[in-house]
Design a protein around this motif. Structure first.
Motif, PDB file in Angstrom:
ATOM      1  N   ASP A 150       0.836  -1.209   0.000  1.00  0.00           N
ATOM      2  CA  ASP A 150       0.000   0.000   0.000  1.00  0.00           C
ATOM      3  C   ASP A 150       0.866   1.252   0.000  1.00  0.00           C
ATOM      4  N   PHE A 151       1.907   1.232   0.827  1.00  0.00           N
ATOM      5  CA  PHE A 151       2.809   2.381   0.896  1.00  0.00           C
ATOM      6  C   PHE A 151       3.479   2.594  -0.457  1.00  0.00           C
ATOM      7  N   LYS A 152       3.939   1.517  -1.057  1.00  0.00           N
ATOM      8  CA  LYS A 152       4.612   1.603  -2.357  1.00  0.00           C
ATOM      9  C   LYS A 152       3.670   2.197  -3.415  1.00  0.00           C
ATOM     10  N   LYS A 153       2.429   1.722  -3.431  1.00  0.00           N
ATOM     11  CA  LYS A 153       1.452   2.242  -4.393  1.00  0.00           C
ATOM     12  C   LYS A 153       1.157   3.722  -4.140  1.00  0.00           C
ATOM     13  N   SER A 154       1.136   4.110  -2.883  1.00  0.00           N
ATOM     14  CA  SER A 154       0.787   5.500  -2.554  1.00  0.00           C
ATOM     15  C   SER A 154       1.854   6.499  -2.985  1.00  0.00           C
ATOM     16  N   ILE A 155       3.079   6.042  -3.188  1.00  0.00           N
ATOM     17  CA  ILE A 155       4.129   6.983  -3.613  1.00  0.00           C
ATOM     18  C   ILE A 155       4.512   6.823  -5.085  1.00  0.00           C
ATOM     19  N   GLU A 156       3.837   5.898  -5.783  1.00  0.00           N
ATOM     20  CA  GLU A 156       4.083   5.759  -7.222  1.00  0.00           C
ATOM     21  C   GLU A 156       3.674   7.047  -7.923  1.00  0.00           C
ATOM     22  N   ASN A 157       4.393   7.400  -8.942  1.00  0.00           N
ATOM     23  CA  ASN A 157       4.094   8.591  -9.748  1.00  0.00           C
ATOM     24  C   ASN A 157       4.111   9.876  -8.928  1.00  0.00           C
ATOM     25  N   THR A 158       4.982   9.926  -7.946  1.00  0.00           N
ATOM     26  CA  THR A 158       5.142  11.141  -7.149  1.00  0.00           C
ATOM     27  C   THR A 158       6.583  11.619  -7.253  1.00  0.00           C
ATOM     28  N   VAL A 159       6.785  12.835  -6.814  1.00  0.00           N
ATOM     29  CA  VAL A 159       8.128  13.390  -6.682  1.00  0.00           C
ATOM     30  C   VAL A 159       8.458  13.306  -5.197  1.00  0.00           C
ATOM     31  N   GLY A 160       9.543  12.619  -4.855  1.00  0.00           N
ATOM     32  CA  GLY A 160       9.888  12.439  -3.462  1.00  0.00           C
ATOM     33  C   GLY A 160      11.169  13.150  -3.065  1.00  0.00           C
ATOM     34  N   LYS A 161      11.127  13.731  -1.880  1.00  0.00           N
ATOM     35  CA  LYS A 161      12.306  14.353  -1.279  1.00  0.00           C
ATOM     36  C   LYS A 161      12.475  13.759   0.107  1.00  0.00           C
ATOM     37  N   VAL A 162      13.725  13.503   0.481  1.00  0.00           N
ATOM     38  CA  VAL A 162      14.051  12.850   1.739  1.00  0.00           C
ATOM     39  C   VAL A 162      14.807  13.833   2.621  1.00  0.00           C
ATOM     40  N   LEU A 163      14.432  13.881   3.885  1.00  0.00           N
ATOM     41  CA  LEU A 163      15.090  14.740   4.863  1.00  0.00           C
ATOM     42  C   LEU A 163      16.135  13.912   5.597  1.00  0.00           C
ATOM     43  N   LEU A 167       5.162  14.429  -3.432  1.00  0.00           N
ATOM     44  CA  LEU A 167       4.213  15.311  -4.100  1.00  0.00           C
ATOM     45  C   LEU A 167       3.658  14.647  -5.347  1.00  0.00           C
ATOM     46  N   GLU A 168       2.378  14.848  -5.549  1.00  0.00           N
ATOM     47  CA  GLU A 168       1.698  14.333  -6.732  1.00  0.00           C
ATOM     48  C   GLU A 168       1.307  15.519  -7.600  1.00  0.00           C
ATOM     49  N   ALA A 169       1.655  15.454  -8.883  1.00  0.00           N
ATOM     50  CA  ALA A 169       1.287  16.530  -9.802  1.00  0.00           C
ATOM     51  C   ALA A 169      -0.219  16.503 -10.026  1.00  0.00           C
ATOM     52  N   LYS A 170      -0.813  17.687 -10.052  1.00  0.00           N
ATOM     53  CA  LYS A 170      -2.244  17.798 -10.336  1.00  0.00           C
ATOM     54  C   LYS A 170      -2.428  18.066 -11.830  1.00  0.00           C
ATOM     55  N   ASP A 171      -3.654  18.210 -12.252  1.00  0.00           N
ATOM     56  CA  ASP A 171      -3.942  18.404 -13.674  1.00  0.00           C
ATOM     57  C   ASP A 171      -3.423  19.727 -14.232  1.00  0.00           C
ATOM     58  N   ILE A 172      -3.317  20.732 -13.384  1.00  0.00           N
ATOM     59  CA  ILE A 172      -2.841  22.035 -13.826  1.00  0.00           C
ATOM     60  C   ILE A 172      -1.334  22.108 -13.609  1.00  0.00           C
ATOM     61  N   GLU A 173      -0.608  22.501 -14.643  1.00  0.00           N
ATOM     62  CA  GLU A 173       0.855  22.568 -14.562  1.00  0.00           C
ATOM     63  C   GLU A 173       1.300  23.468 -13.413  1.00  0.00           C
ATOM     64  N   GLY A 174       2.239  22.953 -12.645  1.00  0.00           N
ATOM     65  CA  GLY A 174       2.793  23.732 -11.541  1.00  0.00           C
ATOM     66  C   GLY A 174       2.062  23.554 -10.223  1.00  0.00           C
ATOM     67  N   GLU A 175       0.959  22.815 -10.241  1.00  0.00           N
ATOM     68  CA  GLU A 175       0.201  22.579  -9.009  1.00  0.00           C
ATOM     69  C   GLU A 175       0.444  21.155  -8.530  1.00  0.00           C
ATOM     70  N   PHE A 176       0.754  21.057  -7.245  1.00  0.00           N
ATOM     71  CA  PHE A 176       1.059  19.764  -6.646  1.00  0.00           C
ATOM     72  C   PHE A 176       0.242  19.567  -5.377  1.00  0.00           C
ATOM     73  N   LYS A 177       0.058  18.311  -5.039  1.00  0.00           N
ATOM     74  CA  LYS A 177      -0.645  17.940  -3.817  1.00  0.00           C
ATOM     75  C   LYS A 177       0.312  17.103  -2.970  1.00  0.00           C
ATOM     76  N   VAL A 178       0.359  17.374  -1.684  1.00  0.00           N
ATOM     77  CA  VAL A 178       1.185  16.571  -0.789  1.00  0.00           C
ATOM     78  C   VAL A 178       0.493  15.228  -0.621  1.00  0.00           C
TER      79      VAL A 178
END
Length: 126
Positions: free
Chosen positions: A34-47, A59-70
């Protein structure tokens, strides 16, 4: 000093364990798949702190360019409530040289009071 690095596949198991510990008392157990599926097709940054992974944002890209959802944002419990969620969110915007990030959407979780308070605070500050 804290560093923000790009997520790489070899970080996966560490991040899964941190995520489980960060939300242990608030959410149902999320399986490895489930965790693996939830981060597929996202941009990830590690602290990272002193070569130890202590959290991440996906972050997941939304339909509008430049808009992302955590999609996911979590910090190991030892380092929670120290401003690191805010740090990683603001770091993304500061390091965005191409100005590709126009907006970042946070989803407020009603079931987790701690997460809800964090999201409400971040919505005012970012």
């Amino acid at each position: 000093m804290f560093e923000v690095k790009n997520y790489v596949e070899s970080d996966f198991k560490s991040l899964f364990n941190i995520h489980r510990n960060a939300f242990r008392s608030y959410s149902k157990k999320e399986s490895l798949d489930d965790f693996k599926k939830s981060i597929e097709n996202t941009v990830g940054k590690v602290l990272v702190l002193q070569n130890e992974i202590i959290g991440a944002i996906f972050l997941e890209a939304k339909d509008i360019e430049g808009e992302f959802k955590v999609k996911k944002l979590f910090i190991t419990p030892k380092y929670q409530n120290k401003g690191l969620g805010y740090f990683i969110l603001t770091h993304l915007k500061e390091e965005d040289e191409d100005e590709a990030i126009k907006s970042i959407e946070l989803e407020i979780s009603e079931e987790n009071l701690k997460t809800k308070k964090f999201c409400e605070k971040m919505l005012k500050e970012i």
